[in-house]
Design an enzyme around this catalytic site. Structure first.
Site, PDB file in Angstrom:
ATOM      1  N   ASP A  14       0.830  -1.213   0.000  1.00 32.35           N
ATOM      2  CA  ASP A  14       0.000   0.000   0.000  1.00 32.35           C
ATOM      3  C   ASP A  14       0.859   1.256   0.000  1.00 32.35           C
ATOM      4  OD1 ASP A  14      -2.126  -1.812   0.312  1.00 32.35           O
ATOM      5  OD2 ASP A  14      -2.026  -1.655   2.493  1.00 32.35           O
ATOM      6  N   GLU A 203     -10.970   0.113  -4.419  1.00 33.16           N
ATOM      7  CA  GLU A 203     -10.380   0.676  -3.204  1.00 33.16           C
ATOM      8  C   GLU A 203      -9.130   1.458  -3.587  1.00 33.16           C
ATOM      9  OE1 GLU A 203      -9.233  -2.493  -0.604  1.00 33.16           O
ATOM     10  OE2 GLU A 203      -7.937  -3.452  -2.088  1.00 33.16           O
TER      11      GLU A 203
END
Length: 460
Positions: A14, A203
């Site tokens: 991430d 997302e």
């Protein structure tokens, strides 16, 4: 530093890359090898000089939702199931603000005088957005933009996107009536060109401003990709432009999350790859990209390069930096020093992009050696450049490669070697695997794990 660009024992998925001053900083979640869940309870920061981006320094834990061996938790409301997911950090007025996504709990904002932290809690998010939109205050995958005029925006979401404006005076209060839902649609619509599943929001919203254009990098419903959309306003509407990278092409796939950064004049996309035969054990990678005058970003292939211009074939190459792994093969970390490619079968292709073999050195042959761990079966590893034996074996390669040799692999742990054809110049290298077993015996060995690959080297 090759891909993965951080030390190979470090798992930072991430990744949000940010350039502050003369250093590149990466903020992300923190996975552990072979874990059965995403992330743990700490956030870490790594940084490197912009003029030496392969020279990374670890700044340790910068925020935590559980006590560690060194420090108490930075939050007093979190419990055992409140792991830290996908953060972001922005600078405003000389302060650095960390936006936290805490699973199963209201998220928060922390501040530091330094981009590397440590960060001190300011407040939980303060908001009047309906809880069904902001997931009860989790503010999933917060991506934050500080615009040139000082306005601050936060972009979030899982399965549905939303954005809102942040009070720039305190950096944690969401301004009333500023929420915009579905800035990236999660259902097909002609508006903005969101007509295919590959364009729809899943997302991982990450905003960037390049010139006068606002970029939204995100994970679409095809989760191994990083897609992007652009707008001339921070509040949209956004227009889908394509995808930048797909980490699941000819490689074990899973979700992806990352963003773009300009480092010393060169643009890069940061993303992550799966390891340890799980989608919950991810390591950061990056690729060079180009932003064209019309604002588009051509899709790039995954490579083993990281910040390297080319790999050196005459140095030992760790097998784990493969950017192609098919047929069920995967990387396993056995300990912090020891990683191999395992579950190698007769359907496996292993690939590395790119090596520079240099100029003509006056020989027709060279040697190849590999460190392997036998699994009780004899087999052969074929060595190709630029492709493999048939063009349909790899989605990421459309050409048939040239076979330059093969090496026999036995039943035990050993160093195997062979004389192969010499090559010069820049090439991708691929390995295919085969056995000599046929008939009933061949069926028995089909799909069987044949050996583990630790490293290899080419020798003039």
């Amino acid at each position: 530093m090759a891909n993965p660009y951080l030390p190979n024992w470090e798992y930072i998925p991430d990744g949000e890359p940010r350039v502050f001053g003369d250093r590149i900083y990466v903020y992300g979640s923190h996975d552990t090898a072979g874990s059965d869940k995403f992330c743990d309870y700490v956030l870490k920061c790594w940084s490197a000089p912009v003029d030496d981006p392969g020279n990374w320094t670890c700044h340790g834990d910068i925020f935590r939702t559980q006590a560690t061996r060194d420090y108490p938790a930075d939050t007093d409301w979190t419990k055992d199931n409140n792991e830290l997911y996908a953060p972001d950090v922005v600078e405003k007025d000389g302060k650095y603000y960390l936006y936290c996504y805490i699973i199963n709990s209201i998220g928060c904002v922390a501040v530091s005088d330094r981009p590397c932290g440590p960060f001190k809690l300011i407040s939980k998010y303060k908001y009047t957005i309906p809880d069904e939109i902001c997931a009860n205050g989790w503010f999933i995958d917060p991506g934050v933009l500080v615009d040139d005029d000082g306005r601050v925006f936060i972009y979030c979401g899982y399965l549905r996107s939303f954005m809102a404006e942040v009070n720039p005076k305190n950096m944690y209060e969401i301004l009333d009536n500023s929420c915009i839902e579905h800035f990236i649609p999660n259902e097909k619509t002609e508006k903005g060109g969101f007509t295919e599943e590959d364009s729809l929001f899943f997302e991982a919203a990450s905003p960037r401003k390049v010139g006068d254009t606002y970029y939204m990098i995100y994970s679409p419903k095809r989760g191994s990709r990083l897609a992007y959309a652009t707008s001339d306003s921070p509040t949209g509407p956004f227009t889908y432009r394509g995808y930048i990278v797909d980490s699941g092409v000819d490689y074990p796939g899973g979700n992806d999350h990352g963003s773009i950064a300009c480092i010393n004049g060169q643009w890069y996309v940061f993303y992550h790859r799966m390891t340890n035969n799980t989608i919950m054990s991810r390591r950061g990678c990056m690729e060079k990209i180009e932003i064209l005058p019309d604002g588009t970003i051509p899709t790039v292939e995954t490579t083993s390069l990281g910040f390297e211009e080319a790999l050196n074939p005459y140095r030992e190459t760790p097998a784990e930096i493969a950017c192609v792994l098919t047929g069920g093969a995967f990387i396993t970390e056995k300990n912090v020093f020891d990683r191999v490619i395992r579950n190698i079968t007769d359907e496996t292709v292993i690939g590395y992009r790119y090596f520079d073999f240099g100029d003509d050195f006056g020989s027709k042959t060279m040697e190849f050696a590999a460190k392997v761990r036998g699994m009780g079966t004899d087999c052969r590893m074929n060595i190709y450049i630029d492709g493999v034996d048939t063009a349909d074996r790899l989605e990421s390669v459309s050409t048939i490669g040239k076979k330059i040799g093969s090496v026999q692999i036995g039943r035990d742990d050993s160093i195997v070697s062979a004389v192969i054809e010499a090559v010069t110049g820049r090439h991708a290298v691929y390995f295919t695997i085969e056995t000599d077993y046929t008939g009933w015996t061949g069926d028995f060995f089909k799909g069987r794990s044949l050996f583990e690959l630790e490293s290899f080297v080419f020798m003039k």
